[in-house]
Motif scaffolding. Structure first.
Motif, short mmCIF file in Angstrom:
data_model
loop_
_atom_site.label_atom_id
_atom_site.label_comp_id
_atom_site.label_asym_id
_atom_site.label_seq_id
_atom_site.Cartn_x
_atom_site.Cartn_y
_atom_site.Cartn_z
N MET A 37 -0.32 -34.69 -81.63
CA MET A 37 0.40 -34.00 -81.25
C MET A 37 -0.18 -32.76 -79.97
O MET A 37 0.35 -32.29 -79.49
N GLY A 38 -1.47 -33.23 -79.75
CA GLY A 38 -2.06 -32.61 -78.54
C GLY A 38 -2.67 -31.43 -78.84
O GLY A 38 -2.92 -30.48 -78.00
N VAL A 39 -2.74 -31.04 -80.25
CA VAL A 39 -3.54 -29.81 -80.53
C VAL A 39 -4.86 -29.98 -81.46
O VAL A 39 -5.02 -31.03 -81.90
N THR A 40 -5.64 -29.08 -81.24
CA THR A 40 -6.91 -29.34 -81.87
C THR A 40 -6.55 -28.52 -83.33
O THR A 40 -6.34 -27.34 -83.27
N ALA A 41 -6.93 -29.14 -84.42
CA ALA A 41 -6.63 -28.99 -85.76
C ALA A 41 -7.51 -29.18 -86.85
O ALA A 41 -8.39 -30.37 -86.45
N VAL A 42 -7.91 -28.19 -87.61
CA VAL A 42 -8.70 -28.58 -88.83
C VAL A 42 -8.04 -28.44 -89.95
O VAL A 42 -7.17 -27.67 -90.21
N PHE A 49 4.36 -39.18 -90.49
CA PHE A 49 3.21 -39.74 -89.75
C PHE A 49 2.50 -41.20 -90.18
O PHE A 49 1.61 -40.99 -90.76
N PRO A 50 3.45 -42.07 -90.23
CA PRO A 50 2.96 -43.30 -90.95
C PRO A 50 1.99 -44.09 -90.57
O PRO A 50 1.66 -45.37 -90.85
N GLN A 51 1.83 -43.65 -88.93
CA GLN A 51 1.03 -44.92 -88.16
C GLN A 51 -0.51 -44.99 -89.05
O GLN A 51 -0.74 -46.32 -89.07
N PRO A 52 -1.21 -44.00 -89.33
CA PRO A 52 -2.49 -44.54 -90.06
C PRO A 52 -2.36 -45.46 -91.58
O PRO A 52 -3.01 -46.36 -91.50
N LEU A 53 -0.97 -45.41 -91.91
CA LEU A 53 -0.83 -46.35 -93.21
C LEU A 53 -0.13 -47.62 -92.74
O LEU A 53 -0.71 -48.53 -93.24
N LEU A 54 0.60 -47.69 -91.48
CA LEU A 54 0.95 -48.89 -91.14
C LEU A 54 -0.14 -49.72 -90.33
O LEU A 54 -0.14 -50.83 -90.29
N ARG A 79 17.82 -43.50 -92.09
CA ARG A 79 17.86 -42.40 -92.64
C ARG A 79 16.43 -41.41 -92.19
O ARG A 79 16.36 -40.39 -91.82
N ILE A 80 15.41 -42.08 -92.50
CA ILE A 80 14.10 -41.74 -92.50
C ILE A 80 13.70 -41.26 -90.68
O ILE A 80 13.19 -40.51 -90.41
N PHE A 81 14.31 -42.34 -90.03
CA PHE A 81 14.18 -42.02 -88.47
C PHE A 81 14.90 -40.96 -88.07
O PHE A 81 14.14 -40.19 -87.13
N VAL A 82 15.87 -40.54 -88.57
CA VAL A 82 16.70 -39.25 -88.04
C VAL A 82 15.72 -38.16 -88.79
O VAL A 82 15.52 -37.33 -87.94
N LEU A 83 15.49 -38.19 -90.04
CA LEU A 83 14.71 -37.10 -90.51
C LEU A 83 13.39 -37.00 -89.75
O LEU A 83 12.86 -35.84 -89.72
N ARG A 84 12.63 -37.97 -89.36
CA ARG A 84 11.48 -37.80 -88.46
C ARG A 84 11.69 -37.10 -87.26
O ARG A 84 10.79 -36.41 -86.77
#
Length: 323
Positions: free
Chosen positions: A1-6, A164-169, A306-311
């Motif tokens: 999301m464009g932020v530096t996170a740890v 955030f399913p991208q790593p799983l997919l 439904r998951i699409f809306v919740l995302r």
């Protein structure tokens, strides 16, 4: 999301011992077979290696969070961070923001787990939660507790693995089209029998991943996180009594059968209701035909919608808090 996170890397010898004891013998009070200890230890080391690759903060003592770095924003979550009944983490002040030095404190997908008493939230714990500028939870029980105890309407968001399913997919497995993943332990005998009969009629192999289930055809206890994701991605179906067994099934759009335990009743029941997957929850009164209906057919496409809306709702919440 464009932020530096740890990830905040807290340390506690007391909790390390509790975590490791459970990881090496997860079926307590029933003891694990002696030969399984080496497999559970191997799994632990795979997870240690994966965790070491994550962006971590400088370590700090769990009981002295003031020694952590200072941050503009701290996000508390997800999972059972506010479960006051948790045997190891219940009441850990850091999960309520106590001692952390931050400009803003919010939660994401936090949950009270099997804790359901609003009375205990009206004192010290409620005062601590009022320090949060925004609160989001992932289940209906937690939303009710916040609403009734704090007179605040929390946001209902998705668990991070669903959001955030991208790593799983990105995980790819082999050809496991005839294999069914069993994820969890302590399944009731009636459920074991129903699943076993269903699999035998279809010549499917039941593979217990992560834990021992003697009623499975194969035990894959030492699977690491990447191996687990790849196998779940390629399995024909999933049988589980764990929250993330359901979550991975939803991400990969796999048919699944879930049986609810007393400890996980809130998070499993509420997840099913939120995404519209109630019929995938199996009870002792369920018939063989119900299992046939849910495991022999693709996941209901209405669930993905439904998951699409919740995302979208969850993303909106996160975009607001990280600005």
């Amino acid at each position: 999301m464009g932020v530096t996170a740890v990830l905040l890397e807290y340390r506690s010898k007391r909790l390390d011992r509790a975590e490791w004891r459970c990881a090496l013998s997860p079926l307590l009070p029933m003891r694990s077979p002696h030969n399984d200890y080496g497999l559970y230890k191997k799994k632990m080391h795979k997870f240690f290696g994966a965790i070491a690759q994550l962006p971590l903060s400088c370590p700090f003592p769990l009981d002295d969070p003031a020694k952590a770095e200072q941050f503009r924003l701290v996000i508390v979550g997800s999972d059972e961070v506010w479960n006051l009944k948790h045997p190891w983490y219940g009441g850990c002040a850091v999960f309520f923001g106590e001692g952390l030095i931050a400009d803003h404190l919010v939660s994401y997908a936090a949950t009270f787990g099997n804790f359901a008493s609003q009375a205990r939230l009206r004192g010290l714990w409620g005062d601590r939660l009022r320090r949060f500028s925004r609160i989001s939870v992932r289940d209906l029980n937690s939303a009710r507790l916040i609403r009734e105890a704090l007179a605040v309407e929390p946001e209902l968001v998705l668990d991070p693995c669903l959001q955030f399913p991208q790593p799983l997919l990105a995980a790819r497995g082999g050809d496991n089209a005839r294999h069914v993943a069993i994820y969890g332990h302590g399944f009731p005998k009636w459920f074991q029998n129903v699943v076993r009969q269903w699999a035998d009629r279809r010549a499917c192999r039941l593979v217990s991943i992560g834990y021992r289930n003697d009623w499975a055809d194969k035990q894959w206890i030492d699977a690491g996180p990447n191996e687990f994701a790849c196998f779940m991605a390629s399995a024909k179906a999933v049988v589980t009594n764990f929250f993330h067994g359901c979550v991975f099934s939803l991400v990969y759009e796999k048919p699944f059968a879930c049986v609810i335990s007393d400890y996980r009743i809130n998070k499993l029941r509420d997840l099913a209701e939120i995404v519209g997957a109630q019929r995938y929850v199996i009870s002792e009164t369920s018939t063989f035909s119900q299992l046939d209906t849910i495991l022999d057919h693709p996941l209901d496409p209405a669930i993905a919608r439904r998951i699409f809306v919740l995302r979208a709702n969850s993303a909106s919440y996160l975009q607001h808090v990280v600005q």
